[in-house]
Write a protein that holds these residues in place. Structure first.
Motif, short mmCIF file in Angstrom:
data_model
loop_
_atom_site.label_atom_id
_atom_site.label_comp_id
_atom_site.label_asym_id
_atom_site.label_seq_id
_atom_site.Cartn_x
_atom_site.Cartn_y
_atom_site.Cartn_z
N MET A 200 0.62 -1.00 -0.12
CA MET A 200 -0.56 0.12 -0.16
C MET A 200 0.65 1.62 -0.24
O MET A 200 1.94 1.15 0.49
CB MET A 200 -1.27 -0.13 1.32
CG MET A 200 -1.72 1.15 1.11
SD MET A 200 -2.39 1.55 3.13
CE MET A 200 -2.78 0.40 3.88
N ARG A 201 0.62 2.76 -0.98
CA ARG A 201 1.17 3.20 -1.21
C ARG A 201 0.06 4.69 -0.22
O ARG A 201 -0.64 4.50 -1.31
CB ARG A 201 1.55 3.97 -2.09
CG ARG A 201 2.55 2.73 -2.51
CD ARG A 201 3.25 3.47 -4.00
NE ARG A 201 4.51 2.40 -4.54
CZ ARG A 201 5.60 2.60 -3.61
NH1 ARG A 201 6.30 3.49 -3.71
NH2 ARG A 201 6.71 1.79 -4.28
N LEU A 202 0.08 5.05 0.76
CA LEU A 202 -0.70 6.33 1.03
C LEU A 202 -0.50 7.14 1.55
O LEU A 202 0.75 7.40 1.92
CB LEU A 202 -0.98 5.61 3.07
CG LEU A 202 -2.24 6.79 3.29
CD1 LEU A 202 -3.62 6.24 3.30
CD2 LEU A 202 -1.78 6.02 5.40
N VAL B 225 12.55 7.32 7.58
CA VAL B 225 11.45 7.36 8.76
C VAL B 225 10.51 6.32 8.94
O VAL B 225 10.06 5.92 7.67
CB VAL B 225 10.53 8.60 8.54
CG1 VAL B 225 9.53 9.06 9.71
CG2 VAL B 225 11.85 10.25 8.70
N ALA B 226 10.17 5.94 10.37
CA ALA B 226 8.95 4.68 10.23
C ALA B 226 8.19 5.01 10.81
O ALA B 226 8.09 6.51 11.85
CB ALA B 226 9.97 3.92 11.50
N VAL B 227 6.74 5.02 10.57
CA VAL B 227 5.42 5.28 11.86
C VAL B 227 5.01 4.63 11.66
O VAL B 227 4.60 3.52 11.84
CB VAL B 227 4.49 5.96 10.26
CG1 VAL B 227 2.75 6.44 10.55
CG2 VAL B 227 5.45 7.01 9.75
N VAL B 228 4.71 4.68 13.01
CA VAL B 228 3.76 3.49 14.28
C VAL B 228 2.20 3.02 13.22
O VAL B 228 1.36 4.14 13.25
CB VAL B 228 3.97 4.08 15.40
CG1 VAL B 228 2.78 2.37 16.13
CG2 VAL B 228 4.84 3.66 15.81
N GLY B 229 2.18 1.84 13.09
CA GLY B 229 0.52 2.03 13.36
C GLY B 229 -0.39 1.14 14.32
O GLY B 229 -1.47 1.09 13.71
N ILE C 194 4.24 -1.56 12.71
CA ILE C 194 5.11 -0.55 11.82
C ILE C 194 3.57 -0.31 10.61
O ILE C 194 3.47 -1.48 10.23
CB ILE C 194 6.07 -0.40 11.53
CG1 ILE C 194 7.70 -0.65 11.96
CG2 ILE C 194 6.26 -0.31 10.51
CD1 ILE C 194 7.65 0.82 12.77
N ALA C 195 2.98 0.80 10.05
CA ALA C 195 1.34 0.82 9.25
C ALA C 195 2.97 1.30 7.90
O ALA C 195 2.83 0.39 7.07
CB ALA C 195 1.40 2.71 9.40
N GLY C 196 4.05 2.01 7.98
CA GLY C 196 5.00 1.51 6.64
C GLY C 196 6.20 3.06 7.51
O GLY C 196 6.68 4.02 7.69
N LEU C 197 7.03 3.04 6.01
CA LEU C 197 7.90 4.08 5.77
C LEU C 197 8.04 4.71 5.07
O LEU C 197 7.40 4.70 3.93
CB LEU C 197 9.13 2.93 5.41
CG LEU C 197 9.00 1.69 5.99
CD1 LEU C 197 10.67 1.14 5.30
CD2 LEU C 197 10.43 1.80 7.81
N LEU D 95 3.44 7.24 1.82
CA LEU D 95 3.63 6.41 3.37
C LEU D 95 3.32 4.41 2.46
O LEU D 95 3.25 4.80 1.70
CB LEU D 95 2.60 6.28 4.45
CG LEU D 95 3.07 5.27 5.56
CD1 LEU D 95 4.40 5.54 7.13
CD2 LEU D 95 2.00 4.66 6.30
N VAL D 96 4.99 3.65 2.71
CA VAL D 96 5.03 2.92 1.43
C VAL D 96 5.15 1.62 2.86
O VAL D 96 5.58 1.68 3.68
CB VAL D 96 6.29 2.48 0.85
CG1 VAL D 96 6.20 1.50 0.39
CG2 VAL D 96 6.21 4.06 -0.17
N THR D 97 3.93 0.70 2.62
CA THR D 97 4.20 -0.52 3.90
C THR D 97 5.61 -1.53 4.08
O THR D 97 5.42 -1.61 2.32
CB THR D 97 2.35 -0.95 3.79
OG1 THR D 97 2.46 -1.71 2.42
CG2 THR D 97 1.58 -0.32 4.47
#
Length: 278
Positions: A1-3, A126-130, A145-148, A183-185
């Motif tokens: 997924m690309r958000l 950068v890592a984003v918490v999901g 992790i939601a994605g990078l 954001l890329v999963t």
């Protein structure tokens, strides 16, 4: 997924264009991208089932920060061996952690005002918490992790090293945290622990490395941080910069008004920020 955050609305990016999340969910999920991290399982399900015919052409210039209002922003210093060596510092035995204040974050193509003549560049994964991470093991860390995405940890070296070190303030001027463009999963990468990253200034490559050279990789950082405090959905972790920053050069080199800073990471894309005078 690309958000992504397209002109203030959450979208899935596909090869055919952008799918508006609110429309694709019939209103079940709202348009604000920051809110989606609190409903991450629903987002993942929707991304897998969204009608591809809803995709519409979009202008990448309208992409904004994919994490505009995180509760917590962590950053890790000296997390590449070559960067620790060029800084004349010992390899850390635990992550050298500080914070960037959330108000410092900005978009992938926004201009950044230089407060003085000692601002340095630092490209970072950068890592984003999901999902809530609290006492998470290394083995289970990626599932939280939601994605990078791509980040620039811009740093005012004068303020950073003043008064017995003020890392958080020196790295938190307005605009000192460009993030994006999407954001890329983790499942989108062959190996999310081994990605090329780099930085160009006015077309000149000043940093280039691979995230496999991190001293503490993303799962290790999640485990270390979550052992101390909870990581909330939508929280941001700047994982550290490789060698090639300006302050270690002889003579030191800093950003000037008019410089265009391009930061890229394999499998994600690039961000581009122009430095401007006050």
């Amino acid at each position: 997924m690309r958000l992504a955050n397209l002109a203030g609305r959450a979208v899935f990016l596909t090869t055919d264009g952008a799918i508006d999340v609110e429309n694709a969910s019939d209103g079940g999920l709202g348009p604000e991208i920051q809110d989606l991290y609190e409903a991450w399982d629903d987002v993942v399900t929707l991304a897998a089932t969204a009608d591809p015919t809803l995709a519409k052409p979009y202008d990448p210039a309208h992409l904004e920060s994919p994490v505009p209002r995180p509760r917590q922003v962590f950053a890790i210093g000296l997390n590449y061996r070559a960067h620790a060596e060029e800084s004349g510092m010992e390899i850390p035995k635990v992550p050298a952690t500080f914070t960037k204040f959330p108000s410092s974050l900005t978009g992938p193509y926004d201009n950044v005002v230089l407060p003085n003549d000692t601002v340095d560049w630092e490209v970072e994964l950068v890592a984003v918490v999901g999902r809530l991470a609290d006492h998470v093991s290394v083995a289970n860390a990626w599932s939280h992790i939601a994605g990078l995405t791509i980040g620039q940890d811009l740093s005012d070296r004068t303020l950073q090293f003043a008064a017995a070190m003020q890392f958080s303030l020196g790295k938190s001027y307005r605009g000192f945290g460009p993030i994006g463009p999407m954001l890329v999963t983790p499942d989108e990468f062959d190996d999310p622990d081994d990605l090329e990253l780099g930085c160009r200034i006015d077309g000149e490559i000043v940093q280039q490395a691979r995230t496999s050279d991190l001293i503490f990789n993303v799962p290790q950082l999640i485990a270390e941080l979550s052992a101390i405090l909870p990581l909330w959905p939508g929280d941001v972790i700047f994982t550290g910069t490789p060698s090639g920053v300006g302050i270690t050069r002889q003579p030191p080199r800093f950003l000037e008004a008019g410089n265009v800073v391009e930061s890229w990471i394999e499998g994600i894309g690039e961000i581009r920020n122009t430095m401007v005078a006050p």
